[in-house]
Write a protein that holds these residues in place. Structure first.
Motif, short mmCIF file in Angstrom:
data_model
loop_
_atom_site.label_atom_id
_atom_site.label_comp_id
_atom_site.label_asym_id
_atom_site.label_seq_id
_atom_site.Cartn_x
_atom_site.Cartn_y
_atom_site.Cartn_z
N THR A 22 0.82 -1.21 0.00
CA THR A 22 0.00 0.00 0.00
C THR A 22 0.85 1.26 0.00
N VAL A 23 2.02 1.20 0.64
CA VAL A 23 2.89 2.37 0.66
C VAL A 23 3.35 2.70 -0.76
N GLN A 24 3.80 1.68 -1.50
CA GLN A 24 4.26 1.92 -2.86
C GLN A 24 3.10 2.33 -3.76
N ASP A 25 1.93 1.75 -3.54
CA ASP A 25 0.75 2.14 -4.34
C ASP A 25 0.44 3.62 -4.12
N ARG A 26 0.50 4.05 -2.86
CA ARG A 26 0.24 5.46 -2.56
C ARG A 26 1.30 6.35 -3.17
N ARG A 27 2.55 5.90 -3.13
CA ARG A 27 3.64 6.68 -3.71
C ARG A 27 3.45 6.81 -5.23
N GLU B 13 0.75 9.31 -5.91
CA GLU B 13 1.22 10.68 -5.70
C GLU B 13 2.09 11.14 -6.87
N LEU B 14 2.95 10.26 -7.37
CA LEU B 14 3.79 10.60 -8.51
C LEU B 14 2.95 10.87 -9.75
N ALA B 15 1.90 10.06 -9.92
CA ALA B 15 1.01 10.26 -11.07
C ALA B 15 0.29 11.61 -10.96
N GLY C 180 0.51 14.76 -13.51
CA GLY C 180 -0.67 15.41 -14.08
C GLY C 180 -0.66 16.91 -13.83
N LEU C 181 -0.26 17.31 -12.60
CA LEU C 181 -0.18 18.74 -12.29
C LEU C 181 0.87 19.44 -13.14
N ALA C 182 2.01 18.77 -13.31
CA ALA C 182 3.07 19.36 -14.13
C ALA C 182 2.60 19.53 -15.57
N ASP C 183 1.90 18.54 -16.10
CA ASP C 183 1.40 18.64 -17.48
C ASP C 183 0.38 19.77 -17.61
N ALA C 184 -0.53 19.86 -16.61
CA ALA C 184 -1.55 20.92 -16.66
C ALA C 184 -0.91 22.30 -16.54
N ALA C 185 0.04 22.43 -15.62
CA ALA C 185 0.72 23.72 -15.45
C ALA C 185 1.51 24.09 -16.70
N ARG D 211 6.60 28.26 -12.82
CA ARG D 211 7.15 27.95 -11.49
C ARG D 211 6.49 26.71 -10.91
N THR D 212 5.19 26.56 -11.16
CA THR D 212 4.49 25.36 -10.71
C THR D 212 5.07 24.11 -11.37
N VAL D 213 5.37 24.21 -12.67
CA VAL D 213 5.99 23.08 -13.38
C VAL D 213 7.31 22.71 -12.72
N ARG D 214 8.14 23.74 -12.47
CA ARG D 214 9.44 23.48 -11.86
C ARG D 214 9.31 22.84 -10.49
N GLN D 215 8.34 23.31 -9.70
CA GLN D 215 8.14 22.77 -8.36
C GLN D 215 7.70 21.30 -8.42
N CYS D 216 6.79 21.01 -9.35
CA CYS D 216 6.33 19.62 -9.49
C CYS D 216 7.48 18.70 -9.90
N LEU D 217 8.29 19.17 -10.86
CA LEU D 217 9.42 18.35 -11.31
C LEU D 217 10.45 18.16 -10.19
N ALA D 218 10.70 19.25 -9.42
CA ALA D 218 11.66 19.15 -8.33
C ALA D 218 11.16 18.18 -7.25
N LEU D 219 9.85 18.24 -6.96
CA LEU D 219 9.30 17.35 -5.95
C LEU D 219 9.35 15.90 -6.42
N ARG D 220 9.07 15.67 -7.69
CA ARG D 220 9.18 14.31 -8.23
C ARG D 220 10.62 13.81 -8.13
N GLY D 221 11.57 14.71 -8.39
CA GLY D 221 12.97 14.33 -8.29
C GLY D 221 13.36 13.96 -6.86
N ARG D 222 12.87 14.73 -5.88
CA ARG D 222 13.18 14.43 -4.49
C ARG D 222 12.57 13.10 -4.06
N ILE D 223 11.34 12.85 -4.52
CA ILE D 223 10.70 11.57 -4.20
C ILE D 223 11.48 10.41 -4.81
N ALA D 224 11.92 10.59 -6.06
CA ALA D 224 12.71 9.54 -6.72
C ALA D 224 14.01 9.30 -5.98
N ASP D 225 14.66 10.39 -5.54
CA ASP D 225 15.91 10.24 -4.78
C ASP D 225 15.67 9.52 -3.46
#
Length: 216
Positions: free
Chosen positions: A17-22, A25-27, A31-36, A75-89
């Motif tokens: 369930t933890v990985q499913d939730r993760r 969240e990444l998806a 989606g937010l990055a694409d919309a922004a 800026r929203t795009v950059r924030q989304c990408l940065a957050l995805r990068g931190r989650i991946a790290d």
């Protein structure tokens, strides 16, 4: 004779369930990055068009407003990408730590297997030596120990009592077992105390109960 431990039964593992939730969240971030990004491109076009057509302060203000909206969306795009990068790290760091822990556990088990194998083989050799056989026959019996152990999973050394392994090897070699030869060893004293199932010391008297231990 001792047996290798049976393989673990197949079982359906519960969903992670933890990985499913993760993943969810990444998806959502994707989606937010694409919309922004879509909004940023739209505001960029409007800003450029308004800037080219700006003939008075009001039109120029509209171009500036579109430019600010573009900057906010970008800026929203950059924030989304940065957050995805931190989650991946973070995920990579967690996987690396889990792999390191598993490797350390495996090394610990290997060390324990080697140590307990040495103890069991030494116990059998003590029993062989006690028979006072000719040196050539003694060496032949020593060599047969490894041959007998070869078909078995090495996990027996961490799943079976040392006494059971040593006793079973002696039986396979047709060597009589004299528990007094082993009784004073650390592993035998431990089995006398803990009474593991299958150990030849499972029902042996404690040292204080042993009539041989009492003074005449």
């Amino acid at each position: 004779m001792f047996q290798s431990p049976p393989p673990a039964p197949d079982a359906d593992e519960p969903p992670d369930t933890v990985q499913d939730r993760r993943n969810h969240e990444l998806a959502m971030l994707a989606g937010l990055a694409d919309a922004a990004m879509a909004l940023a491109m739209a505001f960029q076009k409007k800003a450029l068009a308004a800037l080219e057509a700006a003939g008075d302060p009001e039109q120029h203000a509209a171009a500036v407003a579109y430019g600010r909206a573009f900057d906010h969306s970008a800026r929203t795009v950059r924030q989304c990408l940065a957050l995805r990068g931190r989650i991946a790290d973070l995920d990579q760091a967690v996987r690396r730590k889990a792999a390191e822990a598993a490797e350390a556990d495996e090394e610990t088990v290997c060390v324990e297997i080697a140590a307990r194998r040495t103890v069991a083989v030494k116990a059998v050799k003590v029993a062989i030596d006690a028979q006072k056989r000719p040196p050539a026959e003694t060496e032949r019996l020593f060599d047969q120990i490894d041959e007998i152990l070869a078909p078995f999973d090495e996990m027996i050394f961490v799943t079976q009592p040392t006494g059971l392994i040593a006793q079973s090897l002696c039986a396979a070699l047709d060597i009589p077992v004299d528990l007094s030869l082993w009784r004073d060893t650390v592993w035998a004293q431990e089995e006398i105390l803990l009474r593991p199932r299958g150990s030849p010391f499972e029902h042996a008297p404690m040292a204080a109960e042993d009539p041989a231990a009492k003074p005449p």
